[in-house]
Scaffold this motif. Structure first.
Motif, PDB file in Angstrom:
ATOM      1  N   CYS A   1     -18.349 -24.966 -20.161  1.00 31.13           N
ATOM      2  CA  CYS A   1     -18.420 -26.420 -19.991  1.00 31.13           C
ATOM      3  C   CYS A   1     -19.143 -27.013 -21.198  1.00 31.13           C
ATOM      4  CB  CYS A   1     -19.162 -26.755 -18.699  1.00 31.13           C
ATOM      5  SG  CYS A   1     -19.504 -28.516 -18.529  1.00 31.13           S
TER       6      CYS A   1
ATOM      7  N   TYR B   1     -20.814 -29.536 -21.438  1.00 31.85           N
ATOM      8  CA  TYR B   1     -22.137 -30.064 -21.111  1.00 31.85           C
ATOM      9  C   TYR B   1     -23.074 -28.962 -20.639  1.00 31.85           C
ATOM     10  CZ  TYR B   1     -25.852 -33.090 -19.508  1.00 31.85           C
ATOM     11  OH  TYR B   1     -27.079 -33.682 -19.367  1.00 31.85           O
ATOM     12  N   CYS B   2     -22.618 -28.131 -19.708  1.00 30.57           N
ATOM     13  CA  CYS B   2     -23.496 -27.170 -19.020  1.00 30.57           C
ATOM     14  C   CYS B   2     -23.569 -25.806 -19.684  1.00 30.57           C
ATOM     15  CB  CYS B   2     -23.023 -26.962 -17.590  1.00 30.57           C
ATOM     16  SG  CYS B   2     -22.916 -28.479 -16.641  1.00 30.57           S
TER      17      CYS B   2
ATOM     18  N   HIS C   1     -15.759 -29.792 -12.886  1.00 30.37           N
ATOM     19  CA  HIS C   1     -17.014 -29.054 -12.752  1.00 30.37           C
ATOM     20  C   HIS C   1     -17.853 -29.638 -11.609  1.00 30.37           C
ATOM     21  CE1 HIS C   1     -20.564 -26.821 -14.813  1.00 30.37           C
ATOM     22  NE2 HIS C   1     -20.178 -26.267 -13.677  1.00 30.37           N
TER      23      HIS C   1
ATOM     24  N   CYS D   1     -21.886 -30.450 -13.667  1.00 24.45           N
ATOM     25  CA  CYS D   1     -22.124 -31.788 -14.217  1.00 24.45           C
ATOM     26  C   CYS D   1     -21.120 -32.832 -13.749  1.00 24.45           C
ATOM     27  CB  CYS D   1     -22.112 -31.710 -15.738  1.00 24.45           C
ATOM     28  SG  CYS D   1     -20.483 -31.303 -16.407  1.00 24.45           S
TER      29      CYS D   1
HETATM   30 ZN   LIG Z   1     -20.507 -28.986 -16.589  1.00 27.37          ZN
END
Ligand SMILES: [Zn+2]
Lengths: 166, 970, 89
Positions: free
Chosen positions: C5, C7-8, C58, C62
C-alpha cells in the motif's frame, strides 16, 4: 482522551497542514507517523486523514476548537467516544503483539513515532509506537473493546501482565 | 531400565534423565532425548499398529515426519490425539500412547481378515462395489466404510488446551537445521540480517545427529553445538525448534506450525500447546533435506523392515538397536554405511543385499516381525537369511514439497534418480540435500552460498565465513524400484495399503495419469502425503506403462507439508472468540434486565426482554409491541451504520449515491434514502440528516454498514474524486436510542431542553439538543409508525442515557423492546428491511419506484431501467394474511395460484418476512408476488415444502397498521 | 498475497477487499447508448492471461482504494497506486 478525525478538504491539504502548524506548532505528518505538541497529537491514518488526540482535554471543547481552527480546510469529527485506548509497555510487549499484529514491529521496521492502522484478531486498530521502552498505544473500536481485551489478555497471559487505569 | 534394545553407550540421549511411558497399557522406560519411536525401538517393540485397509501388522518405518506406519493415539481423556506420528513425538515422563485400528488387540485383530480378502479389496474397490444402487450411499455404504476404515479416535470432548496464531517477519527464512540450513543461517546471520531458522525437530542438526561423520576434523554434533551457540548470541537470529514450515504463499509468506508444548503432558498454565505462524520473509533458503525411499518387495511392510537412514538414526542418535541381527537391502552406498554403523554399535549384520550386484530380497517372513528373508542373487540362486530387522534404502528423494506450493514442478535428475526442485517460488533458493546435493561437503557449501546470497539480496554486506572441511563421499545410486520376482504383497504406499499390483491394475484400467493413479488407489494421501511412497509409485507406474519417469510426472504437492491441527488453525478464535463481538452501549443495562440476546452480524442485540410469568417469546414480544403502540417503548438502535459526510459537494455526492435527492434537503431535516447498486438493484436504505449546510449525517442498516462505507469510499475515490467530500464512520461514537409511541414526546420532554411541539420539531426534524446535560442529537424518525424519536448521545453516556430514559418514562409505562418487536412493528407498517433488501429486488419491486429521481443521475439509475426490470410481471411487494386466522406463516414460502401444482413454472413469488401482529391479531407477512399490487384481495397458496407449510393467504396492502400515518403525530 | 500500500506499506491480503478490473470507466449516463454502455461497464470483463489492473480496497488499513497492477498468471505485483491520485500530501 479527546479524539477527532481530521480529513483535509479537497485541494486544502497544504492549507490544513499550515493551519495545524500555526495553531499547534507541529508539522502534520504526511505518512503513517505521529507528531506531538504537548498533549496534542496528530497521527496519520490515511491519505489526507489524521486522528487528533488530546490527553486530558474535554472532548467537546477540543473538537469544537479544532473545527473552528480548521474551518474550510478540514472536516473535523468527534471520535472521543469511539475508541478504547490501551497503553502497552514492557520487555515482552512485542511478543504479545506478535500474536495478532500482522505489521512488522521490529525496531528496524517500526520506530518510535510510527503509526499503523491494521487488523488485530479481525478488529480494526490504530497502533502508535511512543518510545523505545517499548511503549505502544493501541486504539480499538469501542463496541469491540471486550473482544479486543479478550485477545490482549489471552496473548499476554503467558508472560504475565498488570493492568492499571490512566 | 534401559530397554532390551538400548545400546550400552553413545547416542544423543540423556541417560541421566530416565522417563517412563506406556504403550498399549504396558510400561516402558526411555530417556530424555528419545522420541516415542526411538523408545519403542529401544524396548524391542516392533509391532506398533495395524494398517488402514488390510489391518496388517506394522512397525516403525522411518525416524521423521514422513512416517507412514507408526501412527498412535497419544495421551488420554480429553487430550487424546489420534494419528500422531510416534517418530516425531518427543518422549516425556508419563506419556501414554495406544495403537490404532485394531480390535480387540494389536496382536489379535479381527479386521486382519481383510488381508485374506484382499483379492476383493484392490484399488478402486469402494468405487466399484458401492456404485449401485446410489441411494444406498448414505444409508449403508458410507457408515460401513467409515467404520471399517479410518484410524484413530478423536477425543470426543472439547480440547482443554490453548492454541495461538502469531506473525513473524525476517529478511531470510531458513527452513531446516541440518548442515545446509545451519551454514545458511550462520552465513546470513553474520551479515546482520534478520534470520529465522525453523526446524521441525526439537534438536538442531538434521542428519548430522544421525550419521557418524566429522566436520572440520571433529564430530559433527560438536560442530552443531558450536554453531548453535554462535547463532543464539545473535540478536537478530531467531531459532524456532519444533517448528515445521508447512506452506509457501505469494509474496514471501510462509505458514509454520510450532509444537510448543506437545512434548509435555499438559502445557504450563497460559502457554499454548501449538502455535501457527505466518512468517513474512524477503528471502527463503529451503534446506529441508531428503527423504529416503523404499523398495517394493514381498512383505516389505512387516514390522522390523525400516528405512536404512532411519536404522542409522536409531542406532547413532538414540542408541537404540532396530534388531539384534540386521540385514540390509540397498541400491546405493547407504547400504554399506548402514552395515558399518550397525557393526560399530555391536549389532550383528546378517547380510548386505546390494541390488547393484543383481541381488534382491524377494520376501520377508514372520507375521508380527521379520524372522527370515528370502534372497535371490543375479544368477537366480535363492537363499534364506535369518534376521530380525531389515534396513532398506532405495535412494533419496530431495524434499521438494515447498518448492511446489506456488505451482513449480520438480524435474527428474538421472544422477541421483530422483526429482529435484524445478522452478522455484520467487525469493526462494534451495540448498543441500533438498537441492539434490547428497554429500556433506556439498550441503555445507550450498548452504553457505545460499545464506550469503539471500542476505545480500536483502542488502546486507557479506561477512567473513569459510566452509568447514567435510567428506565429499559418493552417493552413487542405481535405480531399483521393485523386485519383480517378489512373493507376497509388495507395498508401495504403506499408509494407504497400496501395492505394486494396485498400481499395475490402475494402469491396466486406464488410470495412466499420475493424478488419476492417486485418486484411484489413494496413493500418496493421508498424514504422510506419500513422502516415502510417491516416487516409488511413479516409477512403478512408469514401468507398467512403458514410459520414462519424467514423462509420468509428479502429483501436485500442496500445503500443509505436515499435518496441522484445527486447533492451531483457529488459534484464539474459538467459542465466544470465534469472531469479534460488538456490544451496543446499552448492553450492560439490558443484561441486568434479563434480556435475551441475538447475534445480528457481529452485534449482540437485545432480542426481547422476558418478564416473569411469560410463557414464551411470543408473549413477550406481543407485550412489547402493544406497550409501545399504546404508550411508549425504547430500543437501542446504536448498531445502525452512522457516517458523517462533509464538504462543499456533500449534497451533490449524496444525490449521486442515493436514488432520491438530498441536495435540496434543508438544514435541520432528515430524509429516508434508498441506495442502489450500479446494476440497478437495491443495496441499502436509511436516512440522511442535514446538520449544517455542508455536513450530513447518514444512517445505514446494521447489516450493510461496513459495505456502504466501502461503497461510498469507492464512489468518492474511484468514480468522482474531484468532489469535495470527506466522510468518516461515527458508528462507534454515538449511542442512539429509538423512543417510540404516543407518549414518547412526554418522556423526551423530561430529558431534553428543546421545544418538541409539532411546529418547532416536526416529523423528520433533526437538531442538536442537550439531553441530561450532555450535548446530544435528536431526530424525529419513525420505523414503527408511531410518534417516535431517535436520541443520540456520545457513546460513553449511552448507559446513563438508557437508564435516564427508563426513569423518565416510568410514569408513562415505558417498555424496552428488542429486535423482535422492532421487526413486528416495521412489518405491520410495511417497511422493508434486510429480508426485502436481499440483492434480488429493485426499488420498483419494493413499491419504492417513485423514489428514483428522474431529474439527476445516480448509481444504478441506468441499469434499473432495463426492460426486464420494468416488466410488470415481476413479483412486487404486498402484504399477506392467512385466510384461517389461526394459521402461522413462514418466511421463505413460495406463492402459487390456488389449485396450481407446486412446480417451478407456477412459482409466483415468495414471502420475505412474517410476524405475529398483536394489532391484526393474526400472523402477517410481507412478500413479493407477481403483479402483487393489482391482486389485493385475491387468495393464493403460501407453499413451504421444507417445513410442511401450505397456507391459503389473502393478498393485502403491505401496510397493516395506520395506513394514513396518523399515529406519526401522536 | 501481500500488497504494498503506498500509504501503509506492505500488508497481507486479509486487510484488502477485491473489486476487480480497474480499467473500466463509468460511462456517461447521458450518452445516447448509455444502457448498452452501462451493461458493458457492469457485467463485461476481460480476463487477460497476464498483467491486469485491479481495484483493491485497503479497508483493514488506510481505507484507500488502490489500483494494483498484477500478473494474473504469476501473481507478481508490478505497481500499486492510489485510485484517487488527487492532491495527496
Ligand atoms: Zn493502506
Amino acid at each position: 482522551m479527546a479524539a477527532a478525525s481530521v480529513i483535509a478538504r479537497r485541494g486544502k491539504a497544504d492549507a490544513c497542514a499550515a493551519a495545524i502548524t500555526a495553531h499547534y506548532g507541529v508539522t502534520l505528518p504526511t505518512g503513517p507517523r505521529r507528531a506531538a505538541s504537548g498533549d496534542v497529537v496528530f497521527a496519520g491514518v490515511g491519505p489526507w486523514r489524521w486522528i487528533a488526540t488530546a490527553e486530558g482535554a474535554d472532548a467537546a471543547e477540543f473538537v469544537a476548537q479544532l473545527r473552528e481552527r480548521l474551518v474550510f480546510v478540514a472536516a473535523v469529527t468527534d471520535q472521543s467516544d469511539a475508541r478504547l485506548v490501551v497503553r502497552l509497555r514492557g520487555p515482552r510487549v512485542r511478543d504479545v503483539l506478535a500474536k495478532g499484529v500482522p505489521v512488522d514491529l521490529h525496531p528496524r521496521a517500526f520506530k518510535a513515532g510510527d503509526v499503523a492502522t491494521t487488523l488485530v484478531a479481525h478488529i480494526g486498530v490504530q497502533i502508535d509506537m511512543l518510545d523505545d521502552g517499548p511503549t505502544y498505544l493501541i486504539a480499538a473500536p469501542r463496541s469491540m473493546a471486550g473482544s479486543f481485551w479478550s485477545w490482549l489478555t489471552a496473548s499476554a497471559a503467558e508472560f504475565g501482565y498488570d493492568v492499571s487505569r490512566s | 531400565m534401559s530397554g532390551t534394545h538400548r545400546l550400552q553407550s553413545g547416542g544423543l540421549i540423556d541417560r541421566g534423565k530416565p522417563l517412563s511411558f506406556s504403550f498399549d497399557c504396558e510400561s516402558h522406560a526411555g530417556f530424555a532425548g528419545d522420541t516415542l519411536a526411538s523408545a519403542l525401538v529401544a524396548n524391542g517393540v516392533k509391532l506398533v499398529g495395524r494398517s488402514f485397509k488390510y489391518h496388517r501388522p506394522r512397525g516403525i518405518f522411518t525416524a521423521g515426519s514422513e512416517e507412514p506406519n507408526a501412527l498412535v493415539e497419544l495421551r488420554g481423556g480429553v487430550r487424546r490425539e489420534p494419528n500422531t506420528r510416534a517418530t516425531v513425538t518427543e518422549l516425556y515422563d508419563g506419556l501414554i500412547a495406544a495403537s490404532q485400528n485394531r480390535w480387540p488387540s494389536l496382536r489379535h485383530d479381527i479386521g486382519a481378515v481383510n488381508d485374506r480378502l484382499s483379492r476383493f479389496l484392490v484399488a478402486g474397490f469402494y468405487y466399484k462395489t458401492f456404485m449401485w444402487p446410489a441411494k444406498f450411499w448414505e444409508l449403508l455404504y458410507e457408515p460401513l466404510i467409515r467404520r471399517a476404515a479410518g484410524l484413530g479416535r478423536a477425543a470426543g470432548a472439547e480440547d482443554p488446551d490453548i492454541y495461538e496464531k502469531a506473525f513473524a517477519h525476517c529478511d531470510v527464512l531458513v527452513i531446516g537445521a541440518g548442515p545446509a540450513g545451519l551454514m545458511a543461517t550462520l552465513a546470513a546471520g553474520r551479515t546482520g540480517a534478520r534470520v529465522i531458522l525453523a526446524d521441525e525437530d526439537f534438536r538442531l542438526g538434521g542428519r548430522l545427529l544421525a550419521e557418524r561423520c566429522e566436520i572440520g576434523g571433529r564430530p559433527a554434533v560438536d560442530w552443531v553445538a558450536e554453531i548453535e551457540a554462535e547463532l543464539a548470541a545473535m540478536p537478530d537470529v531467531r531459532i524456532m525448534r519444533r517448528t515445521a514450515v508447512t506452506g509457501v504463499y505469494d509474496h514471501g509468506q510462509y505458514s509454520a506450525i510450532e509444537r510448543v508444548n506437545d512434548h509435555v503432558a499438559t502445557p504450563p498454565e497460559h502457554e499454548p500447546r501449538q502455535r501457527s505462524w505466518k512468517i513474512v520473509a524477503k528471502r527463503a533458503v529451503l534446506a529441508a533435506g531428503a527423504h529416503e525411499r523404499a523398495i517394493a518387495f514381498g512383505n516389505n511392510d512387516r514390522p522390523g523392515v525400516m528405512l536404512a537412514g532411519a536404522a542409522r538414526t536409531y542406532v547413532n542418535r538414540f542408541a537404540a538397536a532396530p534388531g539384534r541381527r540386521l540385514a540390509v537391502f540397498t541400491n546405493n552406498d547407504d547400504g554399506p554405511r548402514t552395515a558399518a554403523d550397525a557393526r560399530e554399535a555391536g549389532i550383528e549384520v546378517a547380510a548386505v543385499i546390494d541390488s547393484r550386484t543383481g541381488a534382491r530380497v524377494t520376501r520377508v517372513r514372520g507375521r508380527h516381525g521379520v524372522r527370515l528373508i528370502d534372497v535371490a542373487d543375479a544368477d537366480g540362486r535363492t537363499s534364506t537369511i535369518e534376521c530380525d530387522a531389515l534396513a532398506v534404502s532405495g535412494g533419496w528423494n530431495p524434499a521438494v514439497h515447498l518448492t511446489c506450493h506456488l505451482g513449480g514442478k520438480p524435474v527428474w535428475n538421472d544422477e541421483i534418480a530422483a526429482f529435484v526442485p524445478g522452478a522455484l517460488p520467487p525469493g526462494m533458493t534451495v540448498a543441500g540435500a533438498a537441492a539434490g546435493a547428497l554429500t556433506l561437503a556439498r550441503c555445507l557449501g550450498g548452504g553457505m552460498t545460499a545464506g550469503v546470497t539471500a542476505a545480500a539480496a536483502c542488502g546486507f554486506a557479506i561477512a567473513a565465513i569459510t566452509q568447514p572441511r567435510a567428506d565429499d563421499e559418493g552417493a552413487a545410486v542405481t535405480a531399483m524400484w521393485h523386485v519383480k520376482d517378489s512373493r507376497g504383497k509388495a507395498f508401495v504406499d504403506l499408509q494407504n495399503d497400496v501395492t505394486t499390483k494396485d498400481v499395475a491394475l490402475a494402469t491396466q484400467e486406464g488410470f495412466g495419469s499420475v493424478e488419476h493413479l492417486k485418486r484411484y488407489t489413494t496413493l500418496g494421501m493421508a498424514t504422510d502425503q506419500g513422502k516415502t511412497a510417491n516416487v516409488l509409485g511413479l516409477a512403478i507406474l512408469a514401468q507398467a506403462s512403458a514410459r520414462a519417469i519424467p514423462q509420468v510426472g509428479t502429483t501436485t504437492y500442496r500445503p500443509p507439508y505436515v499435518p496441522v491441527s484445527f486447533g492451531a488453525m483457529a488459534g484464539h478464535h474459538r467459542g465466544r472468540d470465534f469472531r469479534p463481538t460488538r456490544l451496543p452501549p446499552s448492553h450492560a443495562w439490558a443484561t441486568e434486565q434479563g434480556a435475551v440476546f441475538v447475534e445480528a452480524g457481529a452485534w449482540l442485540r437485545a432480542q426481547y426482554y422476558p418478564r416473569a410469568g411469560e410463557a414464551d417469546w411470543l408473549k413477550t414480544v406481543n407485550r412489547e409491541v402493544a406497550a409501545t403502540r399504546a404508550h411508549v417503548g425504547v430500543c437501542d438502535v446504536s448498531t445502525l451504520g452512522k457516517i458523517e459526510i462533509e464538504g462543499a459537494n456533500a449534497g451533490v455526492f449524496l444525490d449521486r449515491v442515493y436514488a432520491n435527492t438530498f441536495s435540496t434537503l434543508p438544514v435541520g431535516k432528515a430524509r429516508y434514502g434508498l441506495m442502489l447498486r450500479e446494476d440497478g438493484f437495491v443495496m441499502d436504505d436509511g436516512t440522511a440528516s442535514r446538520l449544517a449546510p455542508e455536513r450530513f449525517f447518514m444512517t445505514t442498516t446494521t447489516a450493510q454498514a461496513v459495505r456502504v462505507m466501502q461503497h461510498l469510499e469507492f464512489c468518492h475515490q474511484v468514480l468522482w474524486p474531484a468532489l469535495d467530500v470527506q466522510m468518516v464512520s461515527v458508528s462507534e461514537q454515538w449511542a442512539q436510542f429509538s423512543i417510540a409511541g404516543p407518549r414518547s414526546r412526554d418522556v423526551l420532554a423530561k430529558l431534553v431542553d428543546a421545544d418538541l411541539g409539532d411546529a418547532a420539531f416536526p416529523h423528520l426534524g433533526c437538531r442538536e439538543v442537550t439531553a441530561c446535560g450532555v450535548a446530544a442529537r435528536l431526530f424525529r424518525l419513525s420505523f414503527s409508525g408511531e410518534l417516535a424519536y431517535e436520541l443520540a448521545v456520545p457513546a460513553r453516556h449511552g448507559d446513563a442515557t438508557i437508564r435516564a430514559i427508563m426513569a423518565a418514562g416510568a410514569e408513562f409505562g415505558i417498555t424496552p423492546y428488542g429486535t423482535e418487536a422492532l421487526g413486528v412493528m416495521r412489518i405491520e407498517k410495511g417497511h422493508v428491511a434486510g429480508n426485502e433488501i436481499n440483492g434480488q429486488l429493485t426499488a420498483r419491486d419494493l413499491g419504492l419506484g417513485r423514489m428514483m429521481s428522474t431529474k439527476k443521475d445516480f448509481v444504478g439509475r441506468v441499469m434499473a431501467q432495463r426492460p426486464a426490470l420494468l416488466d410488470p410481471e415481476r413479483p412486487a411487494l404486498v402484504g399477506f394474511k392467512p385466510v384461517d386466522g389461526a394459521r402461522r406463516l413462514r418466511a421463505g414460502a413460495h406463492f402459487l395460484k390456488i389449485g396450481a401444482g407446486a412446480t417451478a413454472e407456477n412459482d409466483e413469488g415468495y414471502m420475505t418476512s412474517v410476524a405475529y401482529s398483536p394489532m391484526v391479531k393474526s400472523w402477517i407477512g410481507l412478500g413479493v408476488l407477481r403483479r402483487g399490487p393489482e391482486r389485493i384481495g385475491e387468495r393464493v397458496r403460501a407453499y413451504d415444502p421444507v417445513r410442511n407449510g401450505d397456507v391459503e393467504v389473502e393478498v393485502t396492502s403491505p401496510i397493516f397498521v395506520d395506513p394514513e400515518g396518523a399515529r406519526l403525530h401522536g | 498475497m501481500r500488497i504494498n500500500c503506498p500509504y501503509c506499506g506492505p500488508r497481507g491480503n486479509e486487510e484488502f477487499a477485491y473489486l476487480g478490473d480497474a480499467t473500466v470507466r463509468r460511462p456517461d449516463p447521458a450518452a445516447e447508448d448509455a444502457a448498452a454502455q452501462f451493461y458493458e461497464y457492469v457485467y463485461l470483463r476481460d480476463n487477460p492471461a497476464g498483467s491486469h489492473r485491479e481495484l483493491w480496497y485497503h479497508g483493514g488499513g488506510c481505507r484507500s482504494w488502490l489500483v494494483v497492477t498484477r500478473n494474473i498468471r504469476t501473481h507478481e505485483i508490478s505497481d500499486v497506486a492510489f485510485a484517487d491520485a488527487g492532491d495527496k500530501p
